[in-house]
Design an enzyme around this catalytic site. Structure first.
Site, PDB file in Angstrom:
ATOM      1  N   CYS A  82     -28.127  -7.629  13.855  1.00  0.00           N
ATOM      2  CA  CYS A  82     -29.331  -6.824  14.328  1.00  0.00           C
ATOM      3  C   CYS A  82     -30.402  -7.410  13.359  1.00  0.00           C
ATOM      4  CB  CYS A  82     -29.066  -5.337  13.930  1.00  0.00           C
ATOM      5  SG  CYS A  82     -29.534  -4.272  15.338  1.00  0.00           S
ATOM      6  N   CYS A 129     -35.285  -0.316  11.829  1.00  0.00           N
ATOM      7  CA  CYS A 129     -34.204   0.223  12.808  1.00  0.00           C
ATOM      8  C   CYS A 129     -34.349   0.977  13.522  1.00  0.00           C
ATOM      9  CB  CYS A 129     -32.813   0.581  11.653  1.00  0.00           C
ATOM     10  SG  CYS A 129     -32.510  -0.691  10.405  1.00  0.00           S
ATOM     11  N   HIS A 145       0.728   5.131  -1.427  1.00  0.00           N
ATOM     12  CA  HIS A 145       0.245   6.116  -0.402  1.00  0.00           C
ATOM     13  C   HIS A 145       1.414   6.642   0.421  1.00  0.00           C
ATOM     14  CE1 HIS A 145      -3.916   5.265  -1.607  1.00  0.00           C
ATOM     15  NE2 HIS A 145      -3.519   4.139  -1.525  1.00  0.00           N
ATOM     16  N   CYS A 205       0.926  -1.228   0.067  1.00  0.00           N
ATOM     17  CA  CYS A 205       0.211   0.000  -0.154  1.00  0.00           C
ATOM     18  C   CYS A 205       0.924   1.222  -0.028  1.00  0.00           C
ATOM     19  CB  CYS A 205      -0.860   0.286   1.178  1.00  0.00           C
ATOM     20  SG  CYS A 205      -1.879  -1.531   1.552  1.00  0.00           S
TER      21      CYS A 205
END
Lengths: 107, 232
Positions: free
Chosen positions: B193, B148, B60, B56
């Site tokens: 959830c 939600c 970067h 990377c």
């Protein structure tokens, strides 16, 4: 998985109390859970831990299955001489891991 | 008169979003506050190694140059015509060996933005995705027939069993969840959830999940990045 985070103050003055903190990446499988086929997942925990400071024992511990994954250990020692702190632990697979931290003690 | 003004300031549900940090309990907060006690930093360390080994840094530079990036994701991609998560963006650049490695990268990149306010851009062509995500957030689903919003807007701060219901903001992901005893992604949390209300979770990489995460990011505007957070 042999990742460990160790936190020790590297430069100390004689007589100073300092904290040794470490986080060890380990599943700490309790041996009481079952997988999706109903088979018991074999126990795999760190069962023994010891820490020495210039070959003098600071802490020795026996760990048990109720300790969560990625255990965090913290304890104190008193700075005496420049030297090395060596931490060793063993898990149920017999894997032994040793980590060493060098500390400098000034008068 | 002043009393009335105060009431107005306190009463609106979403005036200022409340981070799940405040609902997490003193023990979890203490773990998050101390980087040497936060187990997520085991993944951060691994992420630093991967940043080098995956190359990377070749483009970067140092990982510190990623400051601010995580605060802007999920980001609307005009070419793809949908929001993309940071994980998806990373995956288009590099083949990340497994999900643990991806979590490690997300943790180390997210950490660079810690303390910066979330800055999700929902203007212009991104607006329909935001609206779609908002609709999903308010859509009842599953055998329990809950949206939600029913819990995380209407009942936030109240209790579900023994646990405080948080507002459900994504500002600390990936989080170290004590229940998981591991670092986990926002997708994992959403899946739990959705399964909890007995609905069928959205597939990884689906448009619905992308829109919902995009909406959640914008909904949390005003909060700062806490990555990697600790939650019960």
């Amino acid at each position: 998985m042999a990742r460990t985070l160790i936190n020790v103050k590297k430069t100390l003055t004689r007589g100073e109390a300092f904290e040794i903190r470490l986080l060890i990446a380990h599943p700490m499988e309790s041996g009481q859970r079952r997988d999706s086929n109903g088979q018991v997942i074999a126990r795999d925990i760190i069962n023994r831990f010891s820490c020495t400071y210039n070959d003098m024992l600071v802490l020795e511990a026996t760990l048990f299955p109720a300790i969560s994954a990625n255990p965090y250990l913290s304890f104190w020692a008193v700075a005496t001489e420049t030297g090395s702190i060596v931490m060793t632990w063993t898990d149920d697979h017999g894997t032994v891991q040793t980590e060493r931290v060098e500390v400098t003690v000034s008068a | 008169m002043i009393w009335l003004l105060l009431l107005l300031l306190v009463s609106p549900a979403q005036a200022q979003p409340r981070s799940g940090y405040l609902d997490a309990g003193p023990d979890s907060r203490a773990m998050q506050d101390d980087d040497t006690a936060n187990p997520a930093f085991l993944w951060v360390e691994q992420g630093k190694v991967l940043w080098g080994s995956l190359g990377c840094g070749g483009c970067h530079g140092d990982v510190a140059t990623m400051r601010g990036v995580a605060a802007r994701y999920p980001k609307y991609d005009a070419v793809l015509g949908r929001p993309v998560s940071l994980a998806r963006r990373i995956a288009t650049h590099r083949a990340v060996p497994d999900s643990e490695d991806m979590l490690a990268l997300l943790a180390v990149i997210g950490l660079q933005s810690r303390g910066l306010p979330l800055a999700i851009d929902i203007s212009g062509p991104a607006r329909p995705s935001y609206e779609a995500g908002k609709a999903l957030f308010h859509r009842r689903q599953g055998q329990l027939n809950l949206a939600c919003a029913n819990c995380h807007d209407d009942l936030a701060g109240r209790h579900l069993g023994g646990a405080v219901i948080p507002e459900g903001h994504p500002n600390g992901y990936p989080i170290y969840r004590l229940e998981w005893q591991a670092l986990g992604s926002l997708e994992r949390r959403l899946r739990q959830c959705v399964v909890g209300v007995r609905a069928v979770p959205w597939a990884d990489g689906s448009r619905e999940l992308a829109d919902l995460e995009f909406f959640l990011g914008a909904r949390a505007a005003g909060l700062v990045v806490e990555t990697p957070a600790v939650r019960p």
